[in-house]
Design a protein around this motif. Structure first.
Motif, PDB file in Angstrom:
ATOM      1  N   PRO A  46     -11.231   6.357 -50.292  1.00  0.00           N
ATOM      2  CA  PRO A  46     -12.440   5.792 -50.914  1.00  0.00           C
ATOM      3  C   PRO A  46     -13.708   6.071 -50.111  1.00  0.00           C
ATOM      4  O   PRO A  46     -13.695   6.074 -48.882  1.00  0.00           O
TER       5      PRO A  46
ATOM      6  N   LEU B  97     -10.476  -2.197 -50.410  1.00  0.00           N
ATOM      7  CA  LEU B  97     -10.169  -0.778 -50.566  1.00  0.00           C
ATOM      8  C   LEU B  97      -8.776  -0.611 -51.169  1.00  0.00           C
ATOM      9  O   LEU B  97      -7.872  -1.408 -50.922  1.00  0.00           O
TER      10      LEU B  97
ATOM     11  N   LEU C 190     -14.925   3.597 -47.469  1.00  0.00           N
ATOM     12  CA  LEU C 190     -14.258   3.559 -46.173  1.00  0.00           C
ATOM     13  C   LEU C 190     -15.202   3.955 -45.043  1.00  0.00           C
ATOM     14  O   LEU C 190     -15.254   3.301 -44.009  1.00  0.00           O
TER      15      LEU C 190
END
Length: 171
Positions: A13, A44, A16
């Protein structure tokens, strides 16, 4: 299967990086990371965990905590079950990526981890990030990745044990 490995590297993602930036170079001492704001990691869709040493994991996000219960029997009474287990296998091949991230202070993409859980072992594939102190020294490692599909796990387990079982069965 090299294309599969490349796909996993790309799918982490975007949020992140922002979450990592929030803790990297923000603390003087490793123990201060225990009080870090990790709320960005919680939502996440990948497994995220952080550790000072391979036997000292101090953070596991929500997706990682799902792995703990994933294959638990519905007949299991939670009150009588043993506490959840989440630890990293400790061997030279798996530590090499930790050492590389620490020395180079750069993320290691395509890293694998063999994780032991209450219900067994599973392989994860992702990226390792060094978490640095205000002075720029690596004080922890953060791993973000996904569980490898079962069909691929069988091959990895066979390769791992073949590489770590020196001399077994030889005459």
């Amino acid at each position: 299967m090299p294309e599969y490995d490349k796909l996993l590297q790309i799918k982490l993602p975007e949020a992140l990086e922002s979450a990592i930036d929030g803790i990297d170079r923000s603390y003087d001492l490793p123990k201060q990371l225990l009080d870090a704001d990790v709320s960005e990691f919680e939502e996440l869709d990948c497994c995220v965990f952080a550790y000072f040493d391979r036997d000292d994991i101090f953070y596991l996000n929500q997706e990682g905590r799902k792995l703990l219960d994933m294959r638990r029997s519905s007949l299991d009474e939670r009150g009588r079950s043993s506490p959840p287990i989440f630890w990293l296998e400790d061997d030279a091949a798996l530590r090499a990526a930790d050492d590389f991230a620490t020395r180079r202070q750069q993320p290691v993409q395509g890293a694998r981890e063999l994780v032991t859980l209450s219900w067994g072992k599973t392989w994860l594939h992702g990226t390792k990030y060094p978490i640095r102190s205000l002075q720029g020294q690596t004080i922890a490692i953060l791993f973000a990745g996904y569980e490898i599909p079962p069909s691929r796990q069988i091959k990895l387990v066979a390769e791992h044990y073949r590489d770590t079982q020196f001399g077994i069965g030889e005459n």
